[in-house]
Design a protein around this motif. Structure first.
Motif, PDB file in Angstrom:
ATOM      1  N   LEU A  81      -5.954  27.936  56.871  1.00 43.10           N
ATOM      2  CA  LEU A  81      -4.513  27.729  56.908  1.00 43.10           C
ATOM      3  C   LEU A  81      -4.084  28.173  58.297  1.00 43.10           C
ATOM      4  CD1 LEU A  81      -3.166  29.102  53.503  1.00 43.10           C
ATOM      5  CD2 LEU A  81      -3.742  26.762  54.119  1.00 43.10           C
ATOM      6  N   SER A  82      -3.511  27.250  59.062  1.00 43.50           N
ATOM      7  CA  SER A  82      -3.108  27.547  60.435  1.00 43.50           C
ATOM      8  C   SER A  82      -1.618  27.831  60.502  1.00 43.50           C
ATOM      9  CB  SER A  82      -3.435  26.365  61.351  1.00 43.50           C
ATOM     10  OG  SER A  82      -4.821  26.207  61.458  1.00 43.50           O
ATOM     11  N   TRP A  83      -1.283  28.971  61.105  1.00 43.07           N
ATOM     12  CA  TRP A  83       0.100  29.367  61.344  1.00 43.07           C
ATOM     13  C   TRP A  83       0.454  29.041  62.782  1.00 43.07           C
ATOM     14  CZ3 TRP A  83       3.137  30.982  57.521  1.00 43.07           C
ATOM     15  CH2 TRP A  83       2.547  31.512  56.366  1.00 43.07           C
ATOM     16  N   GLY A  84       1.628  28.471  62.965  1.00 40.09           N
ATOM     17  CA  GLY A  84       2.060  28.176  64.323  1.00 40.09           C
ATOM     18  C   GLY A  84       3.546  27.921  64.373  1.00 40.09           C
ATOM     19  N   THR A  85       3.992  27.634  65.579  1.00 37.41           N
ATOM     20  CA  THR A  85       5.402  27.313  65.775  1.00 37.41           C
ATOM     21  C   THR A  85       5.534  25.817  66.000  1.00 37.41           C
ATOM     22  OG1 THR A  85       5.209  27.764  68.143  1.00 37.41           O
ATOM     23  CG2 THR A  85       5.957  29.573  66.735  1.00 37.41           C
ATOM     24  N   LEU A  86       6.628  25.291  65.539  1.00 38.91           N
ATOM     25  CA  LEU A  86       6.941  23.876  65.708  1.00 38.91           C
ATOM     26  C   LEU A  86       8.189  23.815  66.573  1.00 38.91           C
ATOM     27  CD1 LEU A  86       5.720  21.238  64.585  1.00 38.91           C
ATOM     28  CD2 LEU A  86       7.428  21.327  62.784  1.00 38.91           C
ATOM     29  N   ASP A  87       8.048  23.206  67.755  1.00 35.90           N
ATOM     30  CA  ASP A  87       9.205  23.158  68.645  1.00 35.90           C
ATOM     31  C   ASP A  87      10.094  21.951  68.334  1.00 35.90           C
ATOM     32  OD1 ASP A  87       8.130  20.884  69.928  1.00 35.90           O
ATOM     33  OD2 ASP A  87       7.402  22.005  71.654  1.00 35.90           O
ATOM     34  N   GLU A  88      11.170  21.808  69.098  1.00 39.62           N
ATOM     35  CA  GLU A  88      12.151  20.743  68.834  1.00 39.62           C
ATOM     36  C   GLU A  88      11.569  19.343  69.009  1.00 39.62           C
ATOM     37  OE1 GLU A  88      12.161  22.210  72.908  1.00 39.62           O
ATOM     38  OE2 GLU A  88      12.691  23.260  71.067  1.00 39.62           O
ATOM     39  N   ARG A  89      10.467  19.205  69.739  1.00 45.25           N
ATOM     40  CA  ARG A  89       9.809  17.896  69.907  1.00 45.25           C
ATOM     41  C   ARG A  89       8.756  17.646  68.826  1.00 45.25           C
ATOM     42  NH1 ARG A  89       8.997  20.491  74.449  1.00 45.25           N
ATOM     43  NH2 ARG A  89       6.762  20.193  74.339  1.00 45.25           N
ATOM     44  N   GLY A  90       8.523  18.638  67.972  1.00 44.60           N
ATOM     45  CA  GLY A  90       7.532  18.486  66.909  1.00 44.60           C
ATOM     46  C   GLY A  90       6.137  18.918  67.306  1.00 44.60           C
ATOM     47  N   ALA A  91       5.992  19.583  68.462  1.00 39.75           N
ATOM     48  CA  ALA A  91       4.675  20.063  68.901  1.00 39.75           C
ATOM     49  C   ALA A  91       4.351  21.389  68.211  1.00 39.75           C
ATOM     50  CB  ALA A  91       4.664  20.244  70.419  1.00 39.75           C
ATOM     51  N   PHE A  92       3.139  21.480  67.692  1.00 37.40           N
ATOM     52  CA  PHE A  92       2.667  22.660  66.964  1.00 37.40           C
ATOM     53  C   PHE A  92       1.832  23.519  67.894  1.00 37.40           C
ATOM     54  CE2 PHE A  92      -0.373  24.875  64.192  1.00 37.40           C
ATOM     55  CZ  PHE A  92       0.464  25.414  63.233  1.00 37.40           C
ATOM     56  N   ALA A  93       2.112  24.823  67.926  1.00 35.45           N
ATOM     57  CA  ALA A  93       1.324  25.772  68.723  1.00 35.45           C
ATOM     58  C   ALA A  93       0.832  26.878  67.792  1.00 35.45           C
ATOM     59  CB  ALA A  93       2.161  26.348  69.853  1.00 35.45           C
ATOM     60  N   MET A  94      -0.474  26.877  67.497  1.00 36.54           N
ATOM     61  CA  MET A  94      -1.054  27.847  66.571  1.00 36.54           C
ATOM     62  C   MET A  94      -1.054  29.247  67.177  1.00 36.54           C
ATOM     63  SD  MET A  94      -4.786  27.906  64.757  1.00 36.54           S
ATOM     64  CE  MET A  94      -5.626  27.999  66.326  1.00 36.54           C
ATOM     65  N   PHE A  95      -0.740  30.254  66.324  1.00 42.60           N
ATOM     66  CA  PHE A  95      -0.846  31.634  66.790  1.00 42.60           C
ATOM     67  C   PHE A  95      -1.740  32.500  65.904  1.00 42.60           C
ATOM     68  CE2 PHE A  95       3.197  31.574  64.403  1.00 42.60           C
ATOM     69  CZ  PHE A  95       3.006  32.619  63.510  1.00 42.60           C
ATOM     70  N   ARG A  96      -2.067  32.058  64.696  1.00 46.05           N
ATOM     71  CA  ARG A  96      -3.052  32.757  63.855  1.00 46.05           C
ATOM     72  C   ARG A  96      -3.480  31.859  62.708  1.00 46.05           C
ATOM     73  NH1 ARG A  96      -0.219  38.085  61.327  1.00 46.05           N
ATOM     74  NH2 ARG A  96      -0.786  38.705  63.396  1.00 46.05           N
ATOM     75  N   ARG A  97      -4.591  32.267  62.050  1.00 43.96           N
ATOM     76  CA  ARG A  97      -5.113  31.480  60.921  1.00 43.96           C
ATOM     77  C   ARG A  97      -5.562  32.410  59.800  1.00 43.96           C
ATOM     78  NH1 ARG A  97      -9.239  27.348  63.968  1.00 43.96           N
ATOM     79  NH2 ARG A  97     -10.121  29.307  64.674  1.00 43.96           N
TER      80      ARG A  97
END
Length: 149
Positions: A81-97
């Protein structure tokens, strides 16, 4: 063919941090990572959703589970399960799993899942400090069962 259904509750929220080892993360989401493709996620759910459910196709051969979302070698298989942030353009940046480890599934549960066609994982996604659950997840943090759908 068998399915794995991951039923998650108690998500930690859309904002995480700051902490000693990380900045503030906003727009937090969680999804299931495809094997070998960290950027390819199944069904992103916002961190403040009341629950999150994923259904994965897999194959059960004896005590071994394989499939497009199953990682690891025999005896050490798991789902990320990947945790990340989703920015206003819909790009996902993982920060932990979180690694949902299969080594804690009882043989009786696996046998029943072969018969029923459904292996179910239930877990809370908030850790003991109020953040997104991460690292290797085994019982009692996750419960595994088999049932007909």
């Amino acid at each position: 063919m068998t399915q794995i259904r991951i039923e998650a509750t108690d998500l930690p929220g859309r904002t995480f941090g700051p902490g000693d080892d990380h900045p503030v993360h906003s727009g937090v989401h969680v999804g299931v990572q495809r094997r070998g493709r960290p950027g390819e996620l199944l069904d992103l759910h916002p961190g403040d959703a009341p629950a999150a459910v994923w259904t994965l196709e897999c194959t059960l051969k004896g005590r071994d589970i394989t499939g497009p979302y199953v990682e690891g070698r025999p005896g050490g298989r798991f789902v990320y399960l990947s945790w990340g942030t989703l920015d206003e353009r819909g790009a996902f940046a993982m920060f932990r799993r979180a690694k949902l480890m299969f080594d804690g599934i009882g043989a009786d549960v696996l046998d029943a899942a072969v018969r029923s066609g459904l292996l179910v994982a239930r877990l809370r996604l908030t850790d003991s400090r109020g953040g997104p659950l991460c690292a290797a997840v085994r019982p009692p943090l996750i419960t595994w069962s088999a049932r007909a759908d």
